[in-house]
Design a protein around this motif. Structure first.
Motif, PDB file in Angstrom:
ATOM      1  N   THR A  47      20.621 -55.819  11.961  1.00 54.05           N
ATOM      2  CA  THR A  47      20.910 -54.676  11.106  1.00 54.05           C
ATOM      3  C   THR A  47      21.641 -53.592  11.882  1.00 54.05           C
ATOM      4  O   THR A  47      22.656 -53.063  11.433  1.00 54.05           O
ATOM      5  CB  THR A  47      19.604 -54.095  10.527  1.00 54.05           C
ATOM      6  OG1 THR A  47      18.856 -55.136   9.903  1.00 54.05           O
ATOM      7  CG2 THR A  47      19.906 -53.009   9.506  1.00 54.05           C
ATOM      8  N   SER A 165      18.240 -56.604  15.663  1.00 51.34           N
ATOM      9  CA  SER A 165      17.265 -55.709  15.040  1.00 51.34           C
ATOM     10  C   SER A 165      17.120 -56.088  13.584  1.00 51.34           C
ATOM     11  O   SER A 165      17.994 -56.744  13.008  1.00 51.34           O
ATOM     12  CB  SER A 165      17.694 -54.239  15.137  1.00 51.34           C
ATOM     13  OG  SER A 165      18.806 -53.986  14.295  1.00 51.34           O
ATOM     14  N   SER A 167      16.074 -54.064   9.991  1.00 44.00           N
ATOM     15  CA  SER A 167      15.631 -52.890   9.239  1.00 44.00           C
ATOM     16  C   SER A 167      16.262 -52.960   7.849  1.00 44.00           C
ATOM     17  O   SER A 167      16.961 -53.917   7.522  1.00 44.00           O
ATOM     18  CB  SER A 167      15.994 -51.585   9.960  1.00 44.00           C
ATOM     19  OG  SER A 167      17.380 -51.487  10.164  1.00 44.00           O
ATOM     20  N   ASP A 169      18.695 -52.533   4.961  1.00 44.33           N
ATOM     21  CA  ASP A 169      20.099 -52.282   4.648  1.00 44.33           C
ATOM     22  C   ASP A 169      20.599 -53.466   3.823  1.00 44.33           C
ATOM     23  O   ASP A 169      20.123 -54.596   3.980  1.00 44.33           O
ATOM     24  CB  ASP A 169      20.927 -52.142   5.928  1.00 44.33           C
ATOM     25  CG  ASP A 169      22.225 -51.370   5.698  1.00 44.33           C
ATOM     26  OD1 ASP A 169      22.411 -50.845   4.581  1.00 44.33           O
ATOM     27  OD2 ASP A 169      23.042 -51.282   6.629  1.00 44.33           O
ATOM     28  N   LEU A 178      11.218 -56.640   5.194  1.00 48.25           N
ATOM     29  CA  LEU A 178      11.784 -56.973   6.504  1.00 48.25           C
ATOM     30  C   LEU A 178      11.722 -58.472   6.804  1.00 48.25           C
ATOM     31  O   LEU A 178      12.688 -59.026   7.345  1.00 48.25           O
ATOM     32  CB  LEU A 178      11.093 -56.164   7.605  1.00 48.25           C
ATOM     33  CG  LEU A 178      11.338 -54.645   7.561  1.00 48.25           C
ATOM     34  CD1 LEU A 178      10.675 -53.968   8.759  1.00 48.25           C
ATOM     35  CD2 LEU A 178      12.822 -54.313   7.524  1.00 48.25           C
ATOM     36  N   ASP A 201       9.695 -55.010  14.649  1.00 49.02           N
ATOM     37  CA  ASP A 201       8.729 -55.308  13.596  1.00 49.02           C
ATOM     38  C   ASP A 201       8.142 -56.701  13.812  1.00 49.02           C
ATOM     39  O   ASP A 201       8.880 -57.696  13.894  1.00 49.02           O
ATOM     40  CB  ASP A 201       9.400 -55.228  12.227  1.00 49.02           C
ATOM     41  CG  ASP A 201       8.421 -55.478  11.100  1.00 49.02           C
ATOM     42  OD1 ASP A 201       7.722 -54.532  10.696  1.00 49.02           O
ATOM     43  OD2 ASP A 201       8.341 -56.646  10.630  1.00 49.02           O
ATOM     44  N   ASN A 323      22.446 -46.235   8.117  1.00 44.82           N
ATOM     45  CA  ASN A 323      21.205 -46.612   7.433  1.00 44.82           C
ATOM     46  C   ASN A 323      20.044 -45.878   8.089  1.00 44.82           C
ATOM     47  O   ASN A 323      20.241 -45.134   9.055  1.00 44.82           O
ATOM     48  CB  ASN A 323      20.998 -48.139   7.437  1.00 44.82           C
ATOM     49  CG  ASN A 323      21.077 -48.733   8.833  1.00 44.82           C
ATOM     50  OD1 ASN A 323      20.626 -48.143   9.809  1.00 44.82           O
ATOM     51  ND2 ASN A 323      21.669 -49.916   8.943  1.00 44.82           N
ATOM     52  N   ASP A 324      18.837 -46.070   7.571  1.00 47.09           N
ATOM     53  CA  ASP A 324      17.730 -45.252   8.073  1.00 47.09           C
ATOM     54  C   ASP A 324      17.395 -45.543   9.529  1.00 47.09           C
ATOM     55  O   ASP A 324      17.029 -44.639  10.288  1.00 47.09           O
ATOM     56  CB  ASP A 324      16.496 -45.387   7.174  1.00 47.09           C
ATOM     57  CG  ASP A 324      15.989 -46.812   7.064  1.00 47.09           C
ATOM     58  OD1 ASP A 324      16.795 -47.702   6.770  1.00 47.09           O
ATOM     59  OD2 ASP A 324      14.778 -47.028   7.247  1.00 47.09           O
ATOM     60  N   ASP A 325      17.534 -46.790   9.963  1.00 48.14           N
ATOM     61  CA  ASP A 325      17.261 -47.115  11.352  1.00 48.14           C
ATOM     62  C   ASP A 325      18.295 -46.463  12.266  1.00 48.14           C
ATOM     63  O   ASP A 325      17.964 -45.941  13.335  1.00 48.14           O
ATOM     64  CB  ASP A 325      17.259 -48.634  11.538  1.00 48.14           C
ATOM     65  CG  ASP A 325      16.455 -49.069  12.765  1.00 48.14           C
ATOM     66  OD1 ASP A 325      15.415 -48.459  13.038  1.00 48.14           O
ATOM     67  OD2 ASP A 325      16.900 -50.014  13.445  1.00 48.14           O
ATOM     68  N   ARG A 328      17.538 -42.818  12.489  1.00 47.16           N
ATOM     69  CA  ARG A 328      16.397 -42.595  13.384  1.00 47.16           C
ATOM     70  C   ARG A 328      16.849 -42.625  14.848  1.00 47.16           C
ATOM     71  O   ARG A 328      16.448 -41.780  15.657  1.00 47.16           O
ATOM     72  CB  ARG A 328      15.329 -43.653  13.139  1.00 47.16           C
ATOM     73  CG  ARG A 328      14.033 -43.437  13.916  1.00 47.16           C
ATOM     74  CD  ARG A 328      13.022 -44.529  13.589  1.00 47.16           C
ATOM     75  NE  ARG A 328      12.826 -44.659  12.165  1.00 47.16           N
ATOM     76  CZ  ARG A 328      13.165 -45.731  11.443  1.00 47.16           C
ATOM     77  NH1 ARG A 328      13.714 -46.791  12.041  1.00 47.16           N
ATOM     78  NH2 ARG A 328      12.963 -45.765  10.145  1.00 47.16           N
ATOM     79  N   ARG A 357      15.512 -41.983   2.722  1.00 42.54           N
ATOM     80  CA  ARG A 357      14.997 -42.346   4.042  1.00 42.54           C
ATOM     81  C   ARG A 357      15.900 -41.786   5.131  1.00 42.54           C
ATOM     82  O   ARG A 357      15.420 -41.292   6.165  1.00 42.54           O
ATOM     83  CB  ARG A 357      14.912 -43.868   4.185  1.00 42.54           C
ATOM     84  CG  ARG A 357      13.809 -44.523   3.359  1.00 42.54           C
ATOM     85  CD  ARG A 357      13.790 -46.008   3.620  1.00 42.54           C
ATOM     86  NE  ARG A 357      12.769 -46.689   2.839  1.00 42.54           N
ATOM     87  CZ  ARG A 357      12.587 -47.993   2.833  1.00 42.54           C
ATOM     88  NH1 ARG A 357      13.365 -48.767   3.568  1.00 42.54           N
ATOM     89  NH2 ARG A 357      11.640 -48.547   2.105  1.00 42.54           N
TER      90      ARG A 357
END
Length: 440
Positions: A47, A165, A167, A169, A178, A201, A323-325, A328, A357
């Motif tokens: 992701t 990764s 996450s 999207d 996930l 995760d 995206n949110d990841d 972050r 998010r």
């Protein structure tokens, strides 16, 4: 065919949309003689982080003197960014010639009543044609969307499959959980080919590990999420705005004093993932590389549009946290670099993203915020984004489109230690272009 005609032909295929599935791509590559099967492909999905991992591996192998092709998406400013070889983007002339070859076969398919390949499928085929012509030793191949049905997945025997990764999207294509998303990305895993993954995760990592076990693959868990970690946690961190440094060990091989040209703790993880890929290839007798070449490559590797510094004193930074990841990771990197400093964050997001998010992640930075919008039909209008940021409890101003965002940021430069433009890559590309043209 001219360069302009090539781009017109490629972009003209946009009308076929984005379709997952390998039938069209497999047929096109069959007509090209399945040239991808004759290449040493390092196949990278994920992701976030996959572009950076690709860049580290590509730079290191290039420093060793190998002829290496790199295929990534999307581009930031010019289309040619998507296809590189030996440290240079594909030339306009080569792009035109390779497009002419591929589009001739596409027309044959359509004339026979077969379904036309999509734009992304054609671009992927163009990359393979170019890499064949350049007689590359390795191809570092970034997945476009997902994995299982992505056009790059016509590669049947990669030298290593990498998942960086997992996450949220592209959930309309890949699933709502996930593990579901991980299952789609694990579709690049091929029977007996080694698998490297860097997934936090546990359930998602377990999905990838299980798929690798089913395919009789050796598995390398970078972070030790479900298997023994193959990388010692990085220590002696050096944090600088334009790059990080650290010590680590990978599969028993010591790597003291690694230096990166990219900032953020997430880039340390990406670099460790890339080091694992290199060590796996070395131990599998698929690669010979000196450690000095790895160091040089990692220090030179830069991913444009990812925490990229456009200006200093005060800093102007762009980051494609789409995206949110990604949001972050950006917030964490900015907090590390500018603790106690005044930050202006100007963000623009596509409407089909996890907007709330992302707002929460951006808001965690505690920066002053302004809303803008990407130069893309899927954009979330700046006024709507501004309203949603305010609804989330953060003060915000509407900066308008990307031109207005550039003006807004420049007018307030003297009030801040850093101005960060973040969100869609369609936004940061325009911001980058605007600053470049002004500087020229």
């Amino acid at each position: 065919m001219t360069y302009e005609e090539a781009l017109e032909e490629i972009h003209g295929l946009y009308r076929f949309g984005s379709k997952l599935g390998l039938s069209r791509m497999s047929r096109l590559m069959e007509l090209l003689g399945n040239i991808q099967d004759k290449m040493n492909v390092i196949h990278v999905a994920g992701t976030n982080g996959k572009g950076s991992v690709c860049r580290y591996v590509y730079a290191a192998l290039t420093e060793q003197g190998y002829r290496v092709g790199l295929y990534t998406s999307p581009f930031i400013e010019v289309f040619n960014e998507r296809i590189e070889c030996c440290g240079e983007m594909i030339s306009d002339e080569d792009l035109a010639q390779c497009t002419d070859t591929v589009m001739g076969l596409v027309r044959e398919m359509v004339d026979r009543g077969e379904e036309s390949p999509t734009e992304f499928e054609v671009v992927t085929a163009i990359a393979f044609v170019y890499f064949q012509r350049r007689n590359v030793d390795y191809v570092v191949l970034e997945v476009g969307l997902g994995g299982r049905g992505d056009s790059t997945n016509v590669v049947r025997r990669p030298v290593v499959s990498v998942i960086t990764s997992i996450s949220f999207d592209h959930m309309e294509y890949l699933g709502d959980t996930l593990p579901e998303i991980a299952g789609e990305k694990a579709g690049i895993i091929k029977d007996g080919c080694p698998v490297v993954y860097c997934i936090k995760d546990r359930e998602a990592a377990e999905t990838v590990r299980s798929r690798a076990a089913e395919q009789n693959c050796a598995v390398y868990d970078v972070l030790g999420t479900v298997e023994k970690a193959c990388v010692r946690p990085a220590d002696h961190l050096v944090r600088q705005t334009e790059g990080y440094g650290f010590d680590t060990a990978v599969l028993g091989e010591e790597y003291p004093g690694v230096r990166l040209a990219m900032a953020g703790s997430h880039q340390v993880e990406n670099a460790c993932c890339a080091l694992t890929v290199i060590e796996v290839l070395k131990k599998g007798n698929k690669l010979e590389i000196e450690k000095e070449a790895v160091y040089r490559g990692f220090q030179k590797a830069r991913q444009i549009g990812r925490f990229e510094v456009l200006q200093r004193d005060p800093y102007v930074i762009i980051d494609g946290a789409h995206n949110d990841d990604g949001a972050r990771a950006l917030a964490a990197a900015a907090a590390e670099q500018f603790a106690g400093k005044r930050i202006l964050l100007i963000c623009g997001i596509l409407a089909d993203k996890e907007v709330d998010r992302m707002i929460a992640e951006f808001g965690s930075l505690g920066a002053d915020m302004a809303a803008t919008e990407p130069d893309n039909p899927r954009r979330l209008p700046s006024a709507e984004l501004c309203a949603r940021i305010r609804q989330a409890g953060y003060p915000c101003e509407d900066a308008g489109d990307y031109r207005g965002a550039i003006r807004y940021g420049k007018e307030r430069l003297s009030d801040y230690d850093a101005v960060i433009y973040a969100g869609s890559l369609y936004l940061v590309g325009k911001i980058r272009e605007g600053y470049r043209i002004e500087n020229e």
